[in-house]
Design a protein around this motif. Structure first.
Motif: not given
Length: 543
Positions: A209-216, A264-271
């Motif tokens: 998920l931390n790869h989803a955005m970058f310096d524009p 009740a939804v589980f949401s986990v970020a891979e970082v």
């Protein structure tokens, strides 16, 4: 929120144990040598008997399989090698019948270059999806727009003659980067979330998920200055501008809003990355972001030590001073894993041959005592070891590109052994896509099912304790101590206390555990002594 409400309702995931299935290697139902969704469904009883709360299924979407499913060509369909949407619906129904929640992987940083969105985007500057990916002109000398490097080696830019521009890819060239900065792209991805929630999914792991955005502004990354070994160009840079952009947090909040529409939804970020903790905290802080962050503290650690574990636990201490749920004011909830589909088997990394049995029992006791969610990768409950795959049989593009410097991921992705007496461990009646070692076949489910001393029995016992004792599942973690190879800490919840101690070493040690009921003893540990690889849970006040 009461304890019962947390477990049964609004936050069922808090402190949950999640079993990861890599579908290609779990169970093959049709003899083609590749695992599939019906194979998973047929073996969900095994998962339920472990005592976990949920199953996490790695990508099964339509894909050319260049990166074995993490290059998605259609987010809303099942690849034919894995089955059909009807097969997925049947899997969800069976899991729910067994009391298991279903979590799936969503890959939102990039798609496959075979995705229709990318086909439209590369066709020209005026298509409906022309700016859905990251396109840049070449420098005047024809070289890439900046110095960013891809994870799998080489520049993170590939020239495309159709548009006469470079496109950005943080991984393989076949995985073009989505321009998640655009609200319209976010909208399309959130519709994917809704699609699977409407099919009964209970949660998501958001890959990279931390790869989803970058310096524009596409600023060059600075060079790395540490003395770590470097096997790829990617390792020579501080990824300051190519990932981890602050605007990811806004996208995270939009994801959470959609998840909240369904309860009740589980949401986990891979970082991942060189300094993931600030992003893990940012993506999970408060009540408007994700449930948890899946970190890398142990996944690539070459050794396990008391100091490493203590340092990681202190990063997520929660309500250490209170006697409540240990959630921490404004702090997210961690998720821990010792191995997964990308990281080598922990017993192969951390233990020598003669020690692997007792060491493995201590490690599974340690995992069960951690504050946060715990993830068990398929076969970990059997004590599987890393398989060695010869170069000519490799499938992993990273391993092939960086041979022999990068160990690669194939050795942890070899098929699950079900029957020690069947060909290929009962995984398939055909030829498996990756070979199983004789050693791991001997560790099959059938060989351990009725052995009270086997790793499988220890895993089930640990998970049963975690389900039964809320101090282990929900409690605060306090009094973390390290003395050489000795690690101890206390879990506390609603007046109940469990003292946990571990000898992460081969030499026996004395250890003065508090008086109480011995809930779990590993390798002969008692209230006064921790033998080599010994571990003990002691419940005070009946905790």
């Amino acid at each position: 929120m009461s304890e019962a409400e947390i477990i049964a309702g609004g936050e069922w995931w808090r402190g949950a144990a999640v079993y990861q299935v890599y579908p290609r290697s779990f169970a093959d139902s049709n003899g083609d040598g590749i695992g599939d969704l019906p194979g998973i469904t047929a073996h969900l009883d095994h998962v339920a008997r472990l005592g976990v709360d949920a199953v996490w299924i790695s990508p099964f979407f339509t894909s050319p399989m260049v990166d074995y499913g993490y290059d998605v060509a259609d987010y809303r369909d099942v690849d034919p090698i894995f089955g059909t949407l009807a097969d997925f619906d049947a899997l969800v129904a069976r899991a729910h019948d067994l009391g298991l929640r279903v979590t799936i992987d969503l890959v939102f940083a990039h798609t496959s270059d075979k995705h229709p969105w990318f086909a439209n985007s590369r066709s020209g500057h005026s298509g409906d999806h022309s700016d859905w990916y990251v396109w840049r002109d070449a420098k005047p000398d024809g070289t890439p727009p900046n110095n960013w490097q891809s994870v799998f080696g080489g520049p993170a830019w590939t020239w495309d003659g159709r548009r006469a521009q470079y496109y950005y890819h943080q991984f393989l060239a076949e995985q073009p980067q989505l321009n998640v900065h655009l609200p319209v792209v976010q909208d399309a991805l959130l519709d994917v979330v809704r699609f699977w929630l409407q099919r009964g999914v209970d949660g998501f792991r958001f890959d990279a998920l931390n790869h989803a955005m970058f310096d524009p502004d596409f600023t060059d990354n600075p060079p790395a200055t540490d003395d770590k070994p470097r096997t790829r160009p990617f390792d020579f840079q501080i990824k300051q501008h190519s990932q981890g952009h602050p605007d990811v947090v806004g996208f995270v909040e939009r994801i959470r809003s959609v998840c909240d529409e369904f309860g009740a939804v589980f949401s986990v970020a891979e970082v991942g990355g060189d300094d993931p903790l600030p992003l893990m905290k940012a993506y999970t802080a408060g009540t408007r972001r994700l449930s948890s962050a899946y970190g890398f503290d142990f996944l690539y650690a070459p050794t396990l030590s008391a100091a490493i574990v203590a340092s990681s636990l202190r990063n997520w201490a929660g309500d250490a001073g209170g006697d409540g749920l240990g959630v921490g004011l404004g702090e997210g909830w961690p998720s821990w894993a010792f191995e997964n589909h990308d990281a080598p088997r922990c017993l192969s990394r951390w233990a020598g041959g003669e020690d692997r049995g007792p060491f493995g029992r201590m490690v599974i006791a340690l995992l069960g005592a951690l504050r946060g969610n715990i993830f068990i990768y398929q076969g970990q409950e059997l004590g599987l070891l890393q398989d060695e795959i010869p170069f000519e049989m490799l499938k992993d593009p990273e391993a092939i590109a960086n041979w022999p410097q990068t160990l690669g991921r194939d050795g942890v992705r070899t098929p699950m052994p079900w029957d020690a007496d069947a060909p290929h461990g009962g995984f398939t009646t055909g030829r498996p896509w990756l070979p199983l070692s004789a050693g791991n076949i001997a560790r099959a489910v059938s060989a351990q099912e009725h052995d009270p001393g086997a790793m499988l029995a220890h895993t089930r016992h640990m998970l049963a304790l975690r389900q039964t004792h809320m101090a282990l599942r929900l409690g605060a973690i306090v009094d973390i101590r390290v003395l050489g190879n000795l690690l101890s800490f206390t879990r506390r919840h609603a007046g109940h206390t469990i003292h946990c101690a571990f000898n992460i070493g081969a030499a026996a040690h004395d250890h003065a555990s508090p008086a109480g009921d011995v809930l779990y003893s590993v390798n002969g540990a008692d209230l006064a002594h921790l033998p080599a690889w010994g571990a003990i849970y002691v419940g005070e006040d009946g905790g």
